[in-house]
Design a protein around this motif. Structure first.
Motif, PDB file in Angstrom:
ATOM      1  N   PRO A  20       1.600  -6.683  -5.708  1.00  0.00           N
ATOM      2  CA  PRO A  20       2.748  -7.581  -5.528  1.00  0.00           C
ATOM      3  C   PRO A  20       3.480  -7.385  -4.195  1.00  0.00           C
ATOM      4  O   PRO A  20       4.302  -8.223  -3.821  1.00  0.00           O
ATOM      5  CB  PRO A  20       3.661  -7.214  -6.702  1.00  0.00           C
ATOM      6  CG  PRO A  20       3.325  -5.793  -7.001  1.00  0.00           C
ATOM      7  CD  PRO A  20       1.851  -5.656  -6.714  1.00  0.00           C
ATOM      8  N   ASN A  21       3.170  -6.310  -3.480  1.00  0.00           N
ATOM      9  CA  ASN A  21       3.828  -6.029  -2.204  1.00  0.00           C
ATOM     10  C   ASN A  21       2.932  -6.286  -1.004  1.00  0.00           C
ATOM     11  O   ASN A  21       3.331  -6.031   0.123  1.00  0.00           O
ATOM     12  CB  ASN A  21       4.294  -4.569  -2.166  1.00  0.00           C
ATOM     13  CG  ASN A  21       5.279  -4.266  -3.256  1.00  0.00           C
ATOM     14  OD1 ASN A  21       6.239  -4.990  -3.457  1.00  0.00           O
ATOM     15  ND2 ASN A  21       5.023  -3.207  -4.001  1.00  0.00           N
ATOM     16  N   ASN A  22       1.720  -6.755  -1.259  1.00  0.00           N
ATOM     17  CA  ASN A  22       0.736  -6.939  -0.192  1.00  0.00           C
ATOM     18  C   ASN A  22       0.598  -5.649   0.620  1.00  0.00           C
ATOM     19  O   ASN A  22       0.567  -5.663   1.844  1.00  0.00           O
ATOM     20  CB  ASN A  22       1.114  -8.119   0.699  1.00  0.00           C
ATOM     21  CG  ASN A  22      -0.055  -8.631   1.520  1.00  0.00           C
ATOM     22  OD1 ASN A  22      -1.198  -8.505   1.102  1.00  0.00           O
ATOM     23  ND2 ASN A  22       0.218  -9.176   2.683  1.00  0.00           N
ATOM     24  N   ALA A  23       0.492  -4.531  -0.095  1.00  0.00           N
ATOM     25  CA  ALA A  23       0.383  -3.209   0.547  1.00  0.00           C
ATOM     26  C   ALA A  23      -1.060  -2.775   0.740  1.00  0.00           C
ATOM     27  O   ALA A  23      -1.313  -1.757   1.360  1.00  0.00           O
ATOM     28  CB  ALA A  23       1.123  -2.165  -0.295  1.00  0.00           C
ATOM     29  N   ILE A  24      -2.011  -3.544   0.212  1.00  0.00           N
ATOM     30  CA  ILE A  24      -3.417  -3.156   0.264  1.00  0.00           C
ATOM     31  C   ILE A  24      -4.146  -4.020   1.286  1.00  0.00           C
ATOM     32  O   ILE A  24      -4.020  -5.244   1.290  1.00  0.00           O
ATOM     33  CB  ILE A  24      -4.085  -3.295  -1.117  1.00  0.00           C
ATOM     34  CG1 ILE A  24      -3.332  -2.422  -2.136  1.00  0.00           C
ATOM     35  CG2 ILE A  24      -5.566  -2.910  -1.041  1.00  0.00           C
ATOM     36  CD1 ILE A  24      -3.809  -2.576  -3.561  1.00  0.00           C
ATOM     37  N   TYR A  25      -4.894  -3.345   2.155  1.00  0.00           N
ATOM     38  CA  TYR A  25      -5.623  -4.021   3.226  1.00  0.00           C
ATOM     39  C   TYR A  25      -7.079  -3.588   3.241  1.00  0.00           C
ATOM     40  O   TYR A  25      -7.404  -2.456   2.894  1.00  0.00           O
ATOM     41  CB  TYR A  25      -4.994  -3.683   4.590  1.00  0.00           C
ATOM     42  CG  TYR A  25      -3.616  -4.265   4.772  1.00  0.00           C
ATOM     43  CD1 TYR A  25      -3.433  -5.449   5.466  1.00  0.00           C
ATOM     44  CD2 TYR A  25      -2.501  -3.629   4.238  1.00  0.00           C
ATOM     45  CE1 TYR A  25      -2.163  -5.991   5.620  1.00  0.00           C
ATOM     46  CE2 TYR A  25      -1.235  -4.164   4.387  1.00  0.00           C
ATOM     47  CZ  TYR A  25      -1.071  -5.343   5.088  1.00  0.00           C
ATOM     48  OH  TYR A  25       0.182  -5.878   5.226  1.00  0.00           O
ATOM     49  N   GLU A  26      -7.919  -4.498   3.675  1.00  0.00           N
ATOM     50  CA  GLU A  26      -9.327  -4.164   3.862  1.00  0.00           C
ATOM     51  C   GLU A  26      -9.450  -3.201   5.032  1.00  0.00           C
ATOM     52  O   GLU A  26      -8.701  -3.288   6.008  1.00  0.00           O
ATOM     53  CB  GLU A  26     -10.109  -5.437   4.147  1.00  0.00           C
ATOM     54  CG  GLU A  26     -11.599  -5.245   4.213  1.00  0.00           C
ATOM     55  CD  GLU A  26     -12.363  -6.544   4.354  1.00  0.00           C
ATOM     56  OE1 GLU A  26     -13.586  -6.459   4.512  1.00  0.00           O
ATOM     57  OE2 GLU A  26     -11.753  -7.622   4.316  1.00  0.00           O
ATOM     58  N   GLY A  27     -10.372  -2.275   4.958  1.00  0.00           N
ATOM     59  CA  GLY A  27     -10.580  -1.312   6.025  1.00  0.00           C
ATOM     60  C   GLY A  27     -10.740  -1.984   7.373  1.00  0.00           C
ATOM     61  O   GLY A  27     -11.440  -2.991   7.495  1.00  0.00           O
ATOM     62  N   GLY A  28     -10.065  -1.457   8.384  1.00  0.00           N
ATOM     63  CA  GLY A  28     -10.160  -1.984   9.741  1.00  0.00           C
ATOM     64  C   GLY A  28      -9.187  -3.101  10.063  1.00  0.00           C
ATOM     65  O   GLY A  28      -9.057  -3.502  11.216  1.00  0.00           O
ATOM     66  N   VAL A  29      -8.464  -3.593   9.071  1.00  0.00           N
ATOM     67  CA  VAL A  29      -7.519  -4.698   9.286  1.00  0.00           C
ATOM     68  C   VAL A  29      -6.137  -4.139   9.610  1.00  0.00           C
ATOM     69  O   VAL A  29      -5.646  -3.230   8.926  1.00  0.00           O
ATOM     70  CB  VAL A  29      -7.445  -5.606   8.037  1.00  0.00           C
ATOM     71  CG1 VAL A  29      -6.370  -6.659   8.178  1.00  0.00           C
ATOM     72  CG2 VAL A  29      -8.802  -6.249   7.771  1.00  0.00           C
ATOM     73  N   GLU A  30      -5.508  -4.679  10.648  1.00  0.00           N
ATOM     74  CA  GLU A  30      -4.142  -4.270  10.999  1.00  0.00           C
ATOM     75  C   GLU A  30      -3.178  -4.740   9.908  1.00  0.00           C
ATOM     76  O   GLU A  30      -3.438  -5.725   9.213  1.00  0.00           O
ATOM     77  CB  GLU A  30      -3.731  -4.885  12.333  1.00  0.00           C
ATOM     78  CG  GLU A  30      -4.501  -4.325  13.512  1.00  0.00           C
ATOM     79  CD  GLU A  30      -4.039  -4.935  14.827  1.00  0.00           C
ATOM     80  OE1 GLU A  30      -3.437  -6.023  14.844  1.00  0.00           O
ATOM     81  OE2 GLU A  30      -4.296  -4.287  15.864  1.00  0.00           O
ATOM     82  N   TRP A  31      -2.033  -4.048   9.796  1.00  0.00           N
ATOM     83  CA  TRP A  31      -1.044  -4.379   8.782  1.00  0.00           C
ATOM     84  C   TRP A  31       0.336  -4.529   9.404  1.00  0.00           C
ATOM     85  O   TRP A  31       0.584  -4.075  10.519  1.00  0.00           O
ATOM     86  CB  TRP A  31      -1.007  -3.301   7.698  1.00  0.00           C
ATOM     87  CG  TRP A  31      -0.575  -1.941   8.195  1.00  0.00           C
ATOM     88  CD1 TRP A  31      -1.375  -0.997   8.767  1.00  0.00           C
ATOM     89  CD2 TRP A  31       0.752  -1.408   8.214  1.00  0.00           C
ATOM     90  NE1 TRP A  31      -0.632   0.101   9.118  1.00  0.00           N
ATOM     91  CE2 TRP A  31       0.675  -0.123   8.790  1.00  0.00           C
ATOM     92  CE3 TRP A  31       1.991  -1.884   7.790  1.00  0.00           C
ATOM     93  CZ2 TRP A  31       1.791   0.686   8.940  1.00  0.00           C
ATOM     94  CZ3 TRP A  31       3.099  -1.079   7.954  1.00  0.00           C
ATOM     95  CH2 TRP A  31       3.003   0.191   8.516  1.00  0.00           C
ATOM     96  N   SER A  32       1.226  -5.176   8.672  1.00  0.00           N
ATOM     97  CA  SER A  32       2.634  -5.225   9.055  1.00  0.00           C
ATOM     98  C   SER A  32       3.488  -5.239   7.800  1.00  0.00           C
ATOM     99  O   SER A  32       3.026  -5.640   6.727  1.00  0.00           O
ATOM    100  CB  SER A  32       2.945  -6.442   9.928  1.00  0.00           C
ATOM    101  OG  SER A  32       3.094  -7.605   9.149  1.00  0.00           O
ATOM    102  N   ILE A  33       4.718  -4.814   7.933  1.00  0.00           N
ATOM    103  CA  ILE A  33       5.655  -4.835   6.811  1.00  0.00           C
ATOM    104  C   ILE A  33       5.899  -6.275   6.370  1.00  0.00           C
ATOM    105  O   ILE A  33       6.012  -6.568   5.184  1.00  0.00           O
ATOM    106  CB  ILE A  33       6.987  -4.145   7.199  1.00  0.00           C
ATOM    107  CG1 ILE A  33       6.785  -2.639   7.374  1.00  0.00           C
ATOM    108  CG2 ILE A  33       8.085  -4.427   6.175  1.00  0.00           C
ATOM    109  CD1 ILE A  33       6.419  -1.886   6.102  1.00  0.00           C
ATOM    110  N   ALA A  34       5.942  -7.212   7.291  1.00  0.00           N
ATOM    111  CA  ALA A  34       6.242  -8.604   6.974  1.00  0.00           C
ATOM    112  C   ALA A  34       5.166  -9.287   6.138  1.00  0.00           C
ATOM    113  O   ALA A  34       5.459 -10.255   5.433  1.00  0.00           O
ATOM    114  CB  ALA A  34       6.476  -9.391   8.261  1.00  0.00           C
ATOM    115  N   ASP A  35       3.941  -8.803   6.192  1.00  0.00           N
ATOM    116  CA  ASP A  35       2.867  -9.426   5.416  1.00  0.00           C
ATOM    117  C   ASP A  35       3.220  -9.456   3.934  1.00  0.00           C
ATOM    118  O   ASP A  35       3.345  -8.419   3.291  1.00  0.00           O
ATOM    119  CB  ASP A  35       1.549  -8.651   5.577  1.00  0.00           C
ATOM    120  CG  ASP A  35       0.970  -8.705   6.978  1.00  0.00           C
ATOM    121  OD1 ASP A  35       1.325  -9.615   7.744  1.00  0.00           O
ATOM    122  OD2 ASP A  35       0.140  -7.823   7.295  1.00  0.00           O
ATOM    123  N   GLY A  36       3.401 -10.648   3.387  1.00  0.00           N
ATOM    124  CA  GLY A  36       3.650 -10.796   1.956  1.00  0.00           C
ATOM    125  C   GLY A  36       5.020 -10.360   1.479  1.00  0.00           C
ATOM    126  O   GLY A  36       5.238 -10.219   0.283  1.00  0.00           O
TER     127      GLY A  36
END
Length: 115
Positions: A20-36
């Motif tokens: 529900p927090n969009n805290a999970i990412y596929e390996g190698g993908v950049e992340w940000s707090i704003a995502d989701g």
């Protein structure tokens, strides 16, 4: 405490849409707090670092899915149990001992992510 994905991950992707927090990412993908989330502007990560919510950050893992500790609330306030662990076919979503948080702290994090 946050949840982490261990090296036993088979990259099935079952966990990612459940968060529900969009805290999970596929390996190698950049992340940000704003995502989701609804966060804009500056945000303080669990390690005390201050980042812009929309800033793209380096992947935490390259070969397997990963969970961003600053976004993981163990599904507190959403579900009775962490959904990533509930759907993982190989039980590789486990508590992350590096990030010990109380239920109150996790609920506070949820409130900051979903203003």
């Amino acid at each position: 405490m946050a949840i982490k994905i261990t090296d036993e991950c088979i990259n099935c992707g079952a966990c990612e849409p459940e968060c529900p927090n969009n805290a999970i990412y596929e390996g190698g993908v950049e992340w940000s707090i704003a995502d989701g989330t609804n966060v804009k502007g500056q945000y303080t990560l669990v390690d005390g670092t201050i980042v812009d919510a929309s800033q793209r950050n380096a992947p935490i893992a390259v070969d397997t899915y990963y969970i961003v500790p600053s976004k993981c609330t163990e599904c507190q306030g959403f579900h009775e149990e962490p959904q990533c662990a509930a759907v993982c076919p190989v039980d590789c979503c486990v508590p992350d001992e590096m990030y010990q948080e109380t239920v109150e702290e996790l609920l506070g994090k949820k409130e900051r992510l979903h203003i």
